[in-house]
Enzyme design. Sequence first.
Site, mmCIF file in Angstrom:
data_model
loop_
_atom_site.group_PDB
_atom_site.id
_atom_site.type_symbol
_atom_site.label_atom_id
_atom_site.label_comp_id
_atom_site.label_asym_id
_atom_site.label_seq_id
_atom_site.Cartn_x
_atom_site.Cartn_y
_atom_site.Cartn_z
ATOM 1 N N GLY A 149 64.701 69.376 33.375
ATOM 2 C CA GLY A 149 65.500 70.362 34.073
ATOM 3 C C GLY A 149 64.811 71.712 34.095
ATOM 4 O O GLY A 149 63.667 71.839 34.521
ATOM 5 N N ASP A 150 65.524 72.736 33.609
ATOM 6 C CA ASP A 150 64.966 74.092 33.586
ATOM 7 C C ASP A 150 64.623 74.539 32.178
ATOM 8 O O ASP A 150 64.545 75.733 31.902
ATOM 9 C CB ASP A 150 65.957 75.074 34.223
ATOM 10 C CG ASP A 150 67.288 75.127 33.479
ATOM 11 O OD1 ASP A 150 67.650 74.113 32.840
ATOM 12 O OD2 ASP A 150 67.965 76.165 33.529
ATOM 13 N N GLU A 151 64.403 73.586 31.284
ATOM 14 C CA GLU A 151 64.094 73.915 29.892
ATOM 15 C C GLU A 151 62.632 73.560 29.574
ATOM 16 O O GLU A 151 62.162 72.471 29.901
ATOM 17 C CB GLU A 151 65.031 73.169 28.939
ATOM 18 C CG GLU A 151 64.939 73.660 27.510
ATOM 19 C CD GLU A 151 66.004 73.046 26.607
ATOM 20 O OE1 GLU A 151 66.712 73.800 25.933
ATOM 21 O OE2 GLU A 151 66.131 71.806 26.602
#
Length: 227
Positions: A149-151
Amino acid sequence: MPTGATNASIYGQVTQMQKMTPERFVKDFAIEIIVVSLILAAIIIALLVLYARTRSKALTVVTAEKDQLEMKAERDDLTGLLGVGTFRDRAREMLARGEAGAFIVVDIDDFKLVNDTLGHRKGDDTLVALADSLRQAFRNDDLLCRLGGDEFAICVRGSIDSETLERRCSALQDLVEKSTGSLRSDYSVSIGATLAHRSDRYADLYDRADKAMYYAKRNGKNSFHIE
Protein backbone atom coordinates in the site's frame (compact mmCIF):
# COMPACT_ATOMS: atom_id res chain seq x y z
CA MET A 1 39.88 -63.99 -79.51
CA PRO A 2 38.29 -67.43 -79.38
CA THR A 3 35.10 -67.67 -77.41
CA GLY A 4 36.63 -70.09 -74.94
CA ALA A 5 39.51 -67.73 -74.12
CA THR A 6 37.12 -64.79 -73.52
CA ASN A 7 34.99 -66.77 -71.12
CA ALA A 8 38.10 -67.90 -69.27
CA SER A 9 39.29 -64.27 -68.87
CA ILE A 10 35.96 -63.11 -67.50
CA TYR A 11 35.85 -66.08 -65.19
CA GLY A 12 39.31 -65.23 -63.94
CA GLN A 13 38.31 -61.61 -63.13
CA VAL A 14 35.20 -62.75 -61.34
CA THR A 15 37.23 -65.27 -59.40
CA GLN A 16 39.72 -62.57 -58.35
CA MET A 17 36.87 -60.30 -57.19
CA GLN A 18 35.39 -63.15 -55.19
CA LYS A 19 38.76 -63.57 -53.51
CA MET A 20 38.83 -59.87 -52.42
CA THR A 21 39.88 -59.66 -48.77
CA PRO A 22 39.38 -56.73 -46.33
CA GLU A 23 43.09 -56.02 -46.46
CA ARG A 24 43.08 -55.87 -50.22
CA PHE A 25 39.93 -53.74 -50.26
CA VAL A 26 41.58 -51.21 -47.95
CA LYS A 27 44.69 -51.21 -50.10
CA ASP A 28 42.78 -50.80 -53.38
CA PHE A 29 40.42 -48.11 -52.08
CA ALA A 30 42.67 -46.38 -49.51
CA ILE A 31 42.23 -42.90 -50.99
CA GLU A 32 38.45 -43.23 -51.19
CA ILE A 33 38.30 -44.48 -47.60
CA ILE A 34 40.43 -41.58 -46.34
CA VAL A 35 38.28 -39.01 -48.19
CA VAL A 36 35.02 -40.49 -46.86
CA SER A 37 36.47 -40.64 -43.32
CA LEU A 38 37.54 -37.01 -43.47
CA ILE A 39 34.12 -35.94 -44.69
CA LEU A 40 32.37 -37.89 -41.92
CA ALA A 41 34.76 -36.45 -39.31
CA ALA A 42 34.10 -32.92 -40.55
CA ILE A 43 30.33 -33.48 -40.40
CA ILE A 44 30.57 -34.86 -36.85
CA ILE A 45 32.75 -31.96 -35.68
CA ALA A 46 30.37 -29.43 -37.27
CA LEU A 47 27.40 -31.07 -35.55
CA LEU A 48 29.19 -31.06 -32.19
CA VAL A 49 30.11 -27.37 -32.55
CA LEU A 50 26.52 -26.52 -33.52
CA TYR A 51 25.19 -28.47 -30.54
CA ALA A 52 27.61 -26.78 -28.14
CA ARG A 53 26.70 -23.30 -29.41
CA THR A 54 22.98 -24.02 -29.30
CA ARG A 55 23.25 -25.42 -25.77
CA SER A 56 25.32 -22.43 -24.64
CA LYS A 57 22.76 -19.97 -26.03
CA ALA A 58 19.91 -21.91 -24.44
CA LEU A 59 21.65 -21.90 -21.05
CA THR A 60 22.30 -18.16 -21.38
CA VAL A 61 18.62 -17.49 -22.12
CA VAL A 62 17.47 -19.74 -19.25
CA THR A 63 19.89 -18.08 -16.82
CA ALA A 64 18.81 -14.59 -17.88
CA GLU A 65 15.13 -15.49 -17.52
CA LYS A 66 15.79 -17.03 -14.09
CA ASP A 67 17.64 -13.90 -12.95
CA GLN A 68 14.79 -11.71 -14.18
CA LEU A 69 12.22 -13.82 -12.36
CA GLU A 70 14.24 -13.74 -9.15
CA MET A 71 14.70 -9.99 -9.47
CA LYS A 72 11.00 -9.52 -10.09
CA ALA A 73 10.12 -11.72 -7.12
CA GLU A 74 12.30 -9.77 -4.70
CA ARG A 75 11.33 -6.27 -5.95
CA ASP A 76 8.13 -4.27 -5.80
CA ASP A 77 6.87 -3.89 -9.38
CA LEU A 78 5.84 -0.26 -9.06
CA THR A 79 8.67 1.33 -7.06
CA GLY A 80 11.57 -1.06 -7.62
CA LEU A 81 12.22 -1.22 -3.87
CA LEU A 82 12.57 -4.52 -2.05
CA GLY A 83 9.41 -6.53 -1.54
CA VAL A 84 8.35 -7.24 2.02
CA GLY A 85 9.50 -10.88 2.05
CA THR A 86 13.01 -10.16 0.78
CA PHE A 87 13.28 -7.11 3.04
CA ARG A 88 12.31 -9.13 6.11
CA ASP A 89 14.81 -11.89 5.32
CA ARG A 90 17.68 -9.47 4.70
CA ALA A 91 16.85 -7.40 7.77
CA ARG A 92 16.90 -10.54 9.89
CA GLU A 93 20.30 -11.46 8.44
CA MET A 94 21.55 -7.95 9.18
CA LEU A 95 20.32 -8.23 12.77
CA ALA A 96 21.95 -11.64 13.21
CA ARG A 97 25.29 -10.16 12.14
CA GLY A 98 24.85 -7.17 14.45
CA GLU A 99 24.86 -4.77 11.48
CA ALA A 100 21.42 -3.16 11.89
CA GLY A 101 21.55 0.40 13.24
CA ALA A 102 17.96 1.59 13.03
CA PHE A 103 14.52 0.74 11.70
CA ILE A 104 12.14 3.27 10.14
CA VAL A 105 8.51 3.04 9.02
CA VAL A 106 7.10 5.67 6.63
CA ASP A 107 3.42 6.11 5.82
CA ILE A 108 1.80 8.60 3.42
CA ASP A 109 -0.71 10.83 5.18
CA ASP A 110 -4.31 10.52 3.93
CA PHE A 111 -3.24 8.55 0.88
CA LYS A 112 -6.82 7.47 0.21
CA LEU A 113 -7.71 11.11 -0.50
CA VAL A 114 -4.95 11.25 -3.12
CA ASN A 115 -6.46 8.28 -4.94
CA ASP A 116 -10.05 9.44 -4.51
CA THR A 117 -9.55 13.07 -5.55
CA LEU A 118 -6.68 12.88 -8.04
CA GLY A 119 -7.01 9.33 -9.34
CA HIS A 120 -5.03 6.12 -9.00
CA ARG A 121 -2.50 7.21 -11.63
CA LYS A 122 -1.55 10.16 -9.43
CA GLY A 123 -1.50 7.80 -6.46
CA ASP A 124 1.03 5.57 -8.24
CA ASP A 125 3.11 8.62 -9.16
CA THR A 126 3.13 9.61 -5.48
CA LEU A 127 4.37 6.18 -4.42
CA VAL A 128 7.15 6.28 -7.02
CA ALA A 129 8.13 9.81 -5.93
CA LEU A 130 8.36 8.69 -2.30
CA ALA A 131 10.53 5.72 -3.31
CA ASP A 132 12.88 8.13 -5.11
CA SER A 133 13.03 10.34 -2.00
CA LEU A 134 13.95 7.29 0.10
CA ARG A 135 16.82 6.47 -2.26
CA GLN A 136 18.13 10.02 -1.93
CA ALA A 137 17.79 10.18 1.86
CA PHE A 138 19.47 6.84 2.57
CA ARG A 139 22.54 4.98 1.37
CA ASN A 140 22.85 2.20 -1.18
CA ASP A 141 23.64 -0.40 1.49
CA ASP A 142 20.57 0.47 3.59
CA LEU A 143 17.54 -1.74 2.99
CA LEU A 144 14.59 0.09 1.40
CA CYS A 145 11.21 -1.59 1.16
CA ARG A 146 7.63 -1.03 0.17
CA LEU A 147 5.77 -2.97 2.82
CA GLY A 148 2.51 -2.67 0.93
CA GLY A 149 0.00 0.00 0.00
CA ASP A 150 1.37 3.37 1.09
CA GLU A 151 3.65 2.04 3.82
CA PHE A 152 7.43 1.83 3.46
CA ALA A 153 10.29 0.71 5.68
CA ILE A 154 14.04 1.23 5.97
CA CYS A 155 16.60 -0.84 7.86
CA VAL A 156 19.70 1.30 8.31
CA ARG A 157 22.98 -0.58 8.10
CA GLY A 158 25.74 0.22 10.57
CA SER A 159 25.97 2.09 13.84
CA ILE A 160 23.91 5.29 14.09
CA ASP A 161 23.04 7.60 16.99
CA SER A 162 19.71 9.29 17.69
CA GLU A 163 20.88 12.72 16.44
CA THR A 164 21.95 11.28 13.08
CA LEU A 165 18.69 9.34 12.86
CA GLU A 166 16.75 12.55 13.44
CA ARG A 167 18.67 14.27 10.64
CA ARG A 168 17.90 11.40 8.28
CA CYS A 169 14.18 11.59 9.05
CA SER A 170 14.18 15.38 8.69
CA ALA A 171 16.05 15.14 5.38
CA LEU A 172 13.46 12.66 4.09
CA GLN A 173 10.65 15.06 4.95
CA ASP A 174 12.43 17.85 3.10
CA LEU A 175 12.84 15.66 0.02
CA VAL A 176 9.17 14.69 0.14
CA GLU A 177 8.18 18.35 0.29
CA LYS A 178 10.38 19.16 -2.71
CA SER A 179 8.94 16.29 -4.73
CA THR A 180 5.41 17.68 -4.49
CA GLY A 181 6.37 20.42 -6.95
CA SER A 182 7.09 18.00 -9.79
CA LEU A 183 3.98 15.98 -8.91
CA ARG A 184 1.82 19.13 -8.86
CA SER A 185 0.06 17.76 -5.79
CA ASP A 186 0.71 18.03 -2.08
CA TYR A 187 1.34 15.03 0.07
CA SER A 188 3.14 14.44 3.35
CA VAL A 189 4.44 11.50 5.33
CA SER A 190 4.48 10.39 8.94
CA ILE A 191 7.70 8.70 10.04
CA GLY A 192 8.42 6.43 12.98
CA ALA A 193 11.94 5.34 13.84
CA THR A 194 13.81 3.36 16.46
CA LEU A 195 17.43 2.51 17.14
CA ALA A 196 18.34 -1.17 16.88
CA HIS A 197 19.82 -3.13 19.76
CA ARG A 198 21.79 -6.35 19.63
CA SER A 199 19.01 -8.31 21.33
CA ASP A 200 16.27 -7.05 18.98
CA ARG A 201 14.34 -9.31 16.68
CA TYR A 202 12.79 -8.12 13.42
CA ALA A 203 9.33 -8.08 15.01
CA ASP A 204 10.62 -5.93 17.89
CA LEU A 205 12.05 -3.30 15.56
CA TYR A 206 9.01 -3.20 13.32
CA ASP A 207 6.64 -2.95 16.28
CA ARG A 208 8.52 -0.02 17.88
CA ALA A 209 8.92 1.88 14.61
CA ASP A 210 5.28 1.29 13.68
CA LYS A 211 4.09 2.60 17.04
CA ALA A 212 6.33 5.65 16.65
CA MET A 213 4.85 6.29 13.20
CA TYR A 214 1.30 6.20 14.56
CA TYR A 215 2.38 8.54 17.36
CA ALA A 216 3.47 11.01 14.66
CA LYS A 217 0.11 10.64 12.92
CA ARG A 218 -1.84 11.27 16.12
CA ASN A 219 0.20 14.40 16.72
CA GLY A 220 -0.63 16.24 13.54
CA LYS A 221 0.94 14.08 10.79
CA ASN A 222 3.67 15.41 8.48
CA SER A 223 6.22 14.74 11.22
CA PHE A 224 8.50 12.06 12.66
CA HIS A 225 8.88 10.48 16.04
CA ILE A 226 11.76 8.35 17.38
CA GLU A 227 10.80 5.65 19.87
